[in-house]
Design an enzyme around this catalytic site. Structure first.
Site, PDB file in Angstrom:
ATOM      1  N   HIS A 132       0.863  -1.178   0.000  1.00  0.00           N
ATOM      2  CA  HIS A 132       0.000   0.000   0.000  1.00  0.00           C
ATOM      3  C   HIS A 132       0.903   1.233   0.000  1.00  0.00           C
ATOM      4  O   HIS A 132       2.088   1.169   0.367  1.00  0.00           O
ATOM      5  CB  HIS A 132      -0.879   0.027   1.248  1.00  0.00           C
ATOM      6  CG  HIS A 132      -2.000  -0.979   1.219  1.00  0.00           C
ATOM      7  ND1 HIS A 132      -2.969  -0.982   0.250  1.00  0.00           N
ATOM      8  CD2 HIS A 132      -2.297  -2.006   2.066  1.00  0.00           C
ATOM      9  CE1 HIS A 132      -3.827  -1.960   0.486  1.00  0.00           C
ATOM     10  NE2 HIS A 132      -3.449  -2.604   1.578  1.00  0.00           N
ATOM     11  N   CYS A 174      -0.448   2.568  -4.316  1.00  0.00           N
ATOM     12  CA  CYS A 174      -1.246   3.775  -4.554  1.00  0.00           C
ATOM     13  C   CYS A 174      -0.413   5.011  -4.226  1.00  0.00           C
ATOM     14  O   CYS A 174       0.516   4.964  -3.408  1.00  0.00           O
ATOM     15  CB  CYS A 174      -2.503   3.769  -3.691  1.00  0.00           C
ATOM     16  SG  CYS A 174      -3.737   2.541  -4.193  1.00  0.00           S
TER      17      CYS A 174
END
Length: 288
Positions: A132, A174
């Site tokens: 992430h 991301c």
């Protein structure tokens, strides 16, 4: 505009910032530009030497399961990415190692140790971060860490045996929470006798799965769009194309062949475009 010859300015250089605190005097190494005859200038090959005894290390950090305190979900599909990356870089002769579910301190410690190794016999270094993220940071399983803290370990003034060699970072994460809705379109030679000073930030390449501010998409079975495309394009084009040409093909594949499928309308039919930041100073071919 300052007169220049062969890229060397005849007068002094300044930075595009406020005045230096102590206003130091810029001293040129020479009052005359260095003479470079045409033959020596064009004899230099703008291609990285890749025929060292070893291709180098490829470190894959694969974070899937996160501590509840991070409020980050499990990254289903990332193991598929890791396997494809392992096979791909093994194919090119790299010493590939996968490290799963690392804390921030473990990620930093691992890369610090790698940066302190002797890379004299190696052509390059590769690191892949699967996790992430937000813009400028990557998540360990416990917290986040600035990506710059990790890549700076390999700067020329810190990792001497990789000076002048390509250092590649592929980052699947991301970089924000924006969604890309898309838009319709109708168109489819090294000279060993000489030494050089080079910038400490030279010879890095950062290939991000998405542009700043945006989500990065990952299929729960097939893996991320970016890593799928990267592995396919590397194997397909590495014998003819340099790394920047290949990454342009990756951009095209991600942009044209993928679109999100979600039961949630706000996340359905979204697009993605990877982002390449290159400080490479030569063409890089992953074959000697």
């Amino acid at each position: 505009m300052a007169d220049n010859q062969n890229g060397t300015q005849c007068n002094e250089d300044q930075t595009d910032t406020r005045s230096f605190p102590s206003s130091p005097r810029m001293i040129s190494r020479s009052t005359e530009p260095k003479e470079i005859d045409k033959k020596s200038k064009f004899d230099h090959l703008f291609k990285y030497k890749m025929d060292y005894p070893e291709m180098g290390q490829c470190v894959i950090i694969n974070n899937k399961n996160f501590h509840p305190s991070t409020r980050m979900g499990s990254r289903s599909g990332t193991d598929t990415d890791a396997r494809k990356l392992f096979d791909t870089f093994k194919y090119f002769g790299y010493q590939v190692k996968i490290f799963n579910d690392l804390k921030c301190s473990d990620i930093f410690g691992l890369l610090k140790k790698a940066s302190e190794e002797d890379h004299s016999r190696r052509s390059s270094f590769v690191c892949v971060l699967l996790s992430h993220g937000e813009d400028g940071v990557i998540y360990g399983v416990d917290d986040h860490i600035p990506i710059k803290n990790l890549t700076s370990l390999f700067r020329g003034d810190r990792c001497k045996t990789l000076v002048g060699k390509p250092k590649l970072f592929f980052i699947q994460a991301c970089r924000g929470t924006d969604l890309d809705c898309g838009v319709e379109t109708d168109s489819g030679s090294e000279q060993p006798s000489e030494t050089y000073r080079i910038p400490v930030e030279a010879d890095f390449l950062y290939a991000y799965s998405t542009v700043p501010g945006y989500y990065s998409w990952r299929n729960t079975m097939n893996g991320s769009w970016f890593i799928q495309s990267l592995c396919e394009m590397l194997k397909l084009h590495a014998s003819q194309c340099d790394i920047l040409q290949i990454l342009t093909c990756v951009n095209h594949m991600v942009a044209m062949e993928f679109e999100s499928s979600s039961s949630s309308p706000e996340f359905n039919a979204k697009k993605q475009i990877p982002c390449v930041v290159s400080m490479l100073t030569k063409s890089l071919y992953l074959t000697p």
